[in-house]
Design an enzyme around this catalytic site. Structure first.
Site, mmCIF file in Angstrom:
data_model
loop_
_atom_site.group_PDB
_atom_site.id
_atom_site.type_symbol
_atom_site.label_atom_id
_atom_site.label_comp_id
_atom_site.label_asym_id
_atom_site.label_seq_id
_atom_site.Cartn_x
_atom_site.Cartn_y
_atom_site.Cartn_z
ATOM 1 N N GLY A 1 -0.278 3.974 -1.415
ATOM 2 C CA GLY A 1 -1.088 2.729 -2.118
ATOM 3 C C GLY A 1 -1.044 1.243 -1.580
ATOM 4 O O GLY A 1 -1.896 0.645 -1.828
ATOM 5 N N GLY A 2 0.203 0.851 -0.993
ATOM 6 C CA GLY A 2 0.262 -0.356 -0.486
ATOM 7 C C GLY A 2 -0.120 -0.515 1.003
ATOM 8 O O GLY A 2 0.063 -1.451 1.513
ATOM 9 N N ALA B 1 7.159 5.714 -4.531
ATOM 10 C CA ALA B 1 5.858 6.819 -4.277
ATOM 11 C C ALA B 1 4.596 6.515 -5.308
ATOM 12 O O ALA B 1 4.896 6.043 -6.355
ATOM 13 C CB ALA B 1 6.529 7.979 -4.314
ATOM 14 N N ASP B 2 3.648 6.872 -4.852
ATOM 15 C CA ASP B 2 2.622 7.032 -5.960
ATOM 16 C C ASP B 2 2.480 8.234 -6.886
ATOM 17 O O ASP B 2 2.104 8.296 -7.803
ATOM 18 C CB ASP B 2 1.231 6.715 -5.187
ATOM 19 C CG ASP B 2 1.060 5.454 -4.305
ATOM 20 O OD1 ASP B 2 1.411 4.371 -5.200
ATOM 21 O OD2 ASP B 2 1.273 5.345 -3.198
ATOM 22 N N GLU C 1 6.111 3.498 6.790
ATOM 23 C CA GLU C 1 6.839 4.314 5.922
ATOM 24 C C GLU C 1 7.144 5.766 6.549
ATOM 25 O O GLU C 1 8.419 6.312 6.306
ATOM 26 C CB GLU C 1 6.126 4.387 4.488
ATOM 27 C CG GLU C 1 6.105 2.961 4.040
ATOM 28 C CD GLU C 1 5.135 2.982 2.700
ATOM 29 O OE1 GLU C 1 5.204 2.081 1.844
ATOM 30 O OE2 GLU C 1 4.485 4.209 2.340
ATOM 31 N N THR D 1 8.049 -1.620 -6.468
ATOM 32 C CA THR D 1 9.518 -1.120 -6.977
ATOM 33 C C THR D 1 10.312 -1.520 -5.940
ATOM 34 O O THR D 1 11.496 -2.021 -6.221
ATOM 35 C CB THR D 1 9.194 0.354 -7.291
ATOM 36 O OG1 THR D 1 8.193 0.737 -7.869
ATOM 37 C CG2 THR D 1 10.553 0.802 -8.014
ATOM 38 N N ASP E 1 12.547 4.008 -0.815
ATOM 39 C CA ASP E 1 11.095 3.732 -0.914
ATOM 40 C C ASP E 1 10.609 4.162 -2.312
ATOM 41 O O ASP E 1 11.113 4.938 -2.778
ATOM 42 C CB ASP E 1 10.501 4.222 0.277
ATOM 43 C CG ASP E 1 8.832 3.606 0.504
ATOM 44 O OD1 ASP E 1 8.748 2.771 -0.319
ATOM 45 O OD2 ASP E 1 8.244 3.943 1.289
ATOM 46 N N LYS F 1 5.029 8.482 -12.285
ATOM 47 C CA LYS F 1 4.650 9.170 -10.920
ATOM 48 C C LYS F 1 5.054 10.417 -10.769
ATOM 49 O O LYS F 1 4.613 11.040 -9.895
ATOM 50 C CB LYS F 1 5.470 8.304 -9.985
ATOM 51 C CG LYS F 1 5.558 6.812 -9.846
ATOM 52 C CD LYS F 1 4.131 5.987 -9.584
ATOM 53 C CE LYS F 1 4.143 4.847 -9.509
ATOM 54 N NZ LYS F 1 4.697 3.957 -8.485
HETATM 55 C C1 5RP Z 1 3.224 1.698 -0.102
HETATM 56 C C2 5RP Z 1 3.535 2.771 -0.856
HETATM 57 C C3 5RP Z 1 4.378 2.335 -2.161
HETATM 58 O O1 5RP Z 1 5.814 2.693 -1.994
HETATM 59 C C4 5RP Z 1 3.725 3.150 -3.406
HETATM 60 O O2 5RP Z 1 2.464 2.643 -3.339
HETATM 61 C C5 5RP Z 1 4.419 2.809 -4.578
HETATM 62 O O3 5RP Z 1 4.315 1.420 -4.958
HETATM 63 P P1 5RP Z 1 4.542 0.685 -6.299
HETATM 64 O O4 5RP Z 1 6.312 0.631 -6.345
HETATM 65 O O5 5RP Z 1 4.240 -0.577 -6.119
HETATM 66 O O6 5RP Z 1 4.252 1.692 -7.444
HETATM 67 O O7 5RP Z 1 3.653 3.848 -0.660
HETATM 68 O O8 5RP Z 1 2.302 2.146 0.910
#
Ligand code: 5RP
Length: 227
Positions: free
Chosen positions: A99-100, A86-87, A106, A34, A84, A124
């Site tokens: 998740g990343g 979020a999961d 972060e 995202t 940013d 989410k």
């Molecule tokens: C990376 C994160 C991301 O913000 C989280 O995983 C959301 O990612 P995406 O936008 O791909 O769903 O915390 O460490």
């Protein structure tokens, strides 16, 4: 009603976040798919951005490719805004992130910012954090002990692997992902896990929760304010 794909929802919420960018200031930029859309959207206003503090090597590369100057977190005293993803995000703005695998940086950049703007699609939004496996960045020597501590709480954890080997983070550490937790008090949970030796960062963001969440769904982009 239009049927937007998840990718299109990410694009829409990323574009909506541009309104929070303060012209002439350094911006905090997170990580993930995202946020990648958000960085792409920043191209249209890059002349107004004096620089960015980035939370991952991947975002840094993407920002630099656009010609946006990336500033070290140690070189700023604070940021007005951090954008940013979020999961998971609950009704108070507490989140699961990581998740990343970029959770440590972060959290550092989020701590520098006066306002955390979370961008996400509606999938989410949860009532209670924990359905998404909780990422925790750990010092490798402590992994097994930390996994036993999560097991005592009812969580089943495993080291995150990439092609059969432990993923190594931007900070040279490992990630464990913990399933089966139900985090009803995110602030207390974060404080507890933070105290375990060998935990670098727990992926519960309660101290550094979102102030605003832009949530994209088929109906449009909703703004949730958490104060
Ligand atoms: C990376 C994160 C991301 O913000 C989280 O995983 C959301 O990612 P995406 O936008 O791909 O769903 O915390 O460490």
């Amino acid at each position: 009603m239009s049927d937007f794909s998840q990718d299109e929802l990410k694009t829409r919420v990323a574009q909506a976040a541009l309104q929070y960018v303060v012209p002439g200031e350094i911006l905090g930029v997170g990580s993930g798919s995202t946020v990648n859309k958000f960085i792409d959207a920043l191209a249209g206003m890059k002349a107004q951005i004096v620089g960015a503090v980035s939370s991952s090597d991947a975002s840094t590369a993407r920002l630099r490719a656009l010609g946006i100057t990336v500033v070290d977190a140690n070189d700023v005293r604070g940021l007005s805004v951090y954008v940013d993803g979020a999961d998971e995000i609950d009704g108070q703005g507490c989140m699961i992130k990581g998740g990343g695998a970029a959770l440590t940086r972060e959290k550092i950049v989020a701590a520098l910012a006066q306002r955390f703007v979370c961008i996400a699609d509606a999938s989410k939004r949860v009532q209670v954090l924990g359905n998404f496996p909780l990422p925790v960045e750990v010092v490798p020597a402590a992994t097994k002990h930390i996994l036993r501590q999560f097991a005592a709480l009812g969580g089943a954890g495993a080291v995150r692997l990439v092609q059969g080997a432990p993923l190594v983070t931007d900070n040279g550490q490992h990630i464990v992902d913990v399933h089966g937790l139900r985090i009803v008090d995110p602030l207390a949970f974060e404080a507890m896990v933070n105290q375990w030796p060998g935990v670098l960062t727990v992926g519960v963001f309660a101290q550094q929760k979102a102030h605003v969440c832009l949530l994209a769904s088929q109906e449009g982009v909703q703004t949730l304010n958490f104060g």
